[in-house]
Design a protein around this motif. Structure first.
Motif, mmCIF file in Angstrom:
data_model
loop_
_atom_site.group_PDB
_atom_site.id
_atom_site.type_symbol
_atom_site.label_atom_id
_atom_site.label_comp_id
_atom_site.label_asym_id
_atom_site.label_seq_id
_atom_site.Cartn_x
_atom_site.Cartn_y
_atom_site.Cartn_z
ATOM 1 N N LEU A 184 -5.719 42.088 -50.080
ATOM 2 C CA LEU A 184 -5.029 42.634 -51.252
ATOM 3 C C LEU A 184 -4.817 44.139 -51.115
ATOM 4 N N GLY A 185 -5.797 44.825 -50.567
ATOM 5 C CA GLY A 185 -5.655 46.261 -50.354
ATOM 6 C C GLY A 185 -4.623 46.594 -49.294
ATOM 7 N N GLU A 186 -4.633 45.836 -48.201
ATOM 8 C CA GLU A 186 -3.691 46.089 -47.115
ATOM 9 C C GLU A 186 -2.253 45.812 -47.534
ATOM 10 N N TYR A 187 -2.054 44.809 -48.360
ATOM 11 C CA TYR A 187 -0.713 44.414 -48.785
ATOM 12 C C TYR A 187 -0.439 44.840 -50.229
ATOM 13 N N ARG A 188 -1.103 45.859 -50.687
ATOM 14 C CA ARG A 188 -1.052 46.319 -52.074
ATOM 15 C C ARG A 188 0.369 46.391 -52.618
ATOM 16 N N ALA A 189 1.263 46.983 -51.875
ATOM 17 C CA ALA A 189 2.634 47.168 -52.349
ATOM 18 C C ALA A 189 3.585 46.081 -51.858
ATOM 19 N N HIS A 190 3.045 45.100 -51.156
ATOM 20 C CA HIS A 190 3.891 44.066 -50.544
ATOM 21 C C HIS A 190 3.286 42.681 -50.750
ATOM 22 N N ARG A 191 3.057 42.328 -51.988
ATOM 23 C CA ARG A 191 2.399 41.059 -52.291
ATOM 24 C C ARG A 191 3.187 39.866 -51.766
ATOM 25 N N ASP A 192 4.522 39.943 -51.777
ATOM 26 C CA ASP A 192 5.334 38.840 -51.263
ATOM 27 C C ASP A 192 5.116 38.647 -49.766
ATOM 28 N N GLU A 193 4.930 39.740 -49.031
ATOM 29 C CA GLU A 193 4.643 39.644 -47.601
ATOM 30 C C GLU A 193 3.262 39.039 -47.361
ATOM 31 N N LEU A 194 2.296 39.375 -48.204
ATOM 32 C CA LEU A 194 0.968 38.772 -48.107
ATOM 33 C C LEU A 194 1.062 37.266 -48.293
ATOM 34 N N PHE A 195 1.824 36.844 -49.289
ATOM 35 C CA PHE A 195 1.980 35.416 -49.562
ATOM 36 C C PHE A 195 2.571 34.693 -48.347
ATOM 37 N N GLU A 196 3.606 35.264 -47.748
ATOM 38 C CA GLU A 196 4.233 34.651 -46.570
ATOM 39 C C GLU A 196 3.267 34.628 -45.381
ATOM 40 N N HIS A 197 2.517 35.705 -45.199
ATOM 41 C CA HIS A 197 1.517 35.781 -44.122
ATOM 42 C C HIS A 197 0.461 34.684 -44.298
ATOM 43 N N LEU A 198 -0.011 34.520 -45.524
ATOM 44 C CA LEU A 198 -1.038 33.511 -45.786
ATOM 45 C C LEU A 198 -0.486 32.091 -45.649
ATOM 46 N N LYS A 199 0.775 31.878 -45.992
ATOM 47 C CA LYS A 199 1.383 30.557 -45.793
ATOM 48 C C LYS A 199 1.418 30.202 -44.309
ATOM 49 N N ALA A 200 1.742 31.177 -43.465
ATOM 50 C CA ALA A 200 1.761 30.945 -42.019
ATOM 51 C C ALA A 200 0.350 30.647 -41.506
ATOM 52 N N LEU A 201 -0.639 31.381 -41.999
ATOM 53 C CA LEU A 201 -2.025 31.124 -41.591
ATOM 54 C C LEU A 201 -2.494 29.753 -42.074
ATOM 55 N N GLN A 202 -2.060 29.347 -43.263
ATOM 56 C CA GLN A 202 -2.427 28.026 -43.785
ATOM 57 C C GLN A 202 -1.884 26.930 -42.874
ATOM 58 N N ALA A 203 -0.660 27.070 -42.421
ATOM 59 C CA ALA A 203 -0.075 26.080 -41.510
ATOM 60 C C ALA A 203 -0.860 26.021 -40.200
ATOM 61 N N GLU A 204 -1.236 27.179 -39.677
ATOM 62 C CA GLU A 204 -2.031 27.234 -38.445
ATOM 63 C C GLU A 204 -3.405 26.602 -38.658
ATOM 64 N N ALA A 205 -4.025 26.909 -39.785
ATOM 65 C CA ALA A 205 -5.348 26.355 -40.087
ATOM 66 C C ALA A 205 -5.277 24.838 -40.237
ATOM 67 N N THR A 206 -4.249 24.346 -40.886
ATOM 68 C CA THR A 206 -4.096 22.898 -41.060
ATOM 69 C C THR A 206 -4.022 22.210 -39.705
ATOM 70 N N GLU A 207 -3.237 22.781 -38.810
ATOM 71 C CA GLU A 207 -3.097 22.207 -37.471
ATOM 72 C C GLU A 207 -4.431 22.222 -36.714
ATOM 73 N N LEU A 259 -5.204 22.892 -48.555
ATOM 74 C CA LEU A 259 -5.699 24.244 -48.305
ATOM 75 C C LEU A 259 -4.945 25.270 -49.143
ATOM 76 N N THR A 260 -4.105 24.793 -50.038
ATOM 77 C CA THR A 260 -3.264 25.700 -50.820
ATOM 78 C C THR A 260 -4.077 26.680 -51.647
ATOM 79 N N GLU A 261 -5.034 26.200 -52.401
ATOM 80 C CA GLU A 261 -5.837 27.098 -53.240
ATOM 81 C C GLU A 261 -6.596 28.107 -52.379
ATOM 82 N N ARG A 262 -7.126 27.634 -51.281
ATOM 83 C CA ARG A 262 -7.910 28.489 -50.385
ATOM 84 C C ARG A 262 -7.065 29.615 -49.789
ATOM 85 N N PHE A 263 -5.833 29.314 -49.399
ATOM 86 C CA PHE A 263 -5.023 30.310 -48.718
ATOM 87 C C PHE A 263 -4.062 31.066 -49.613
#
Length: 81
Positions: free
Chosen positions: A33-56, A70-74
């Protein structure tokens, strides 16, 4: 240990290297949250990509059985602006 490496993900188990719980742990969430403070939409997209990788990877670790949602978690804790 530097702040950047604290509470990093340990793949393919997707656990926190520091505290051992499911990643992202609370400390990792705060850091993200601190790293993406001004770019919350980018954080969301980054976490969606990580969720897909984690699922695999977690599916492979679990003999082909996909993990539960894993939606709630990521991404469930991030509210895009």
């Amino acid at each position: 240990m530097t702040r950047r490496t604290e509470h990093a993900v340990m793949k393919p188990a997707w656990r926190c290297r520091t505290c051992g719980i499911a990643w992202p742990c609370s400390a990792a969430k705060l850091r993200l949250l601190g790293e993406y403070r001004a770019h919350r939409d980018e954080l969301f997209e980054h976490l969606k990509a990580l969720q897909a990788e984690a699922t695999e990877q977690l599916t492979e670790l679990n003999s082909g059985t996909p993990p539960g949602s894993l939606t709630e978690r990521f991404t469930g804790w991030v509210q895009a602006r």
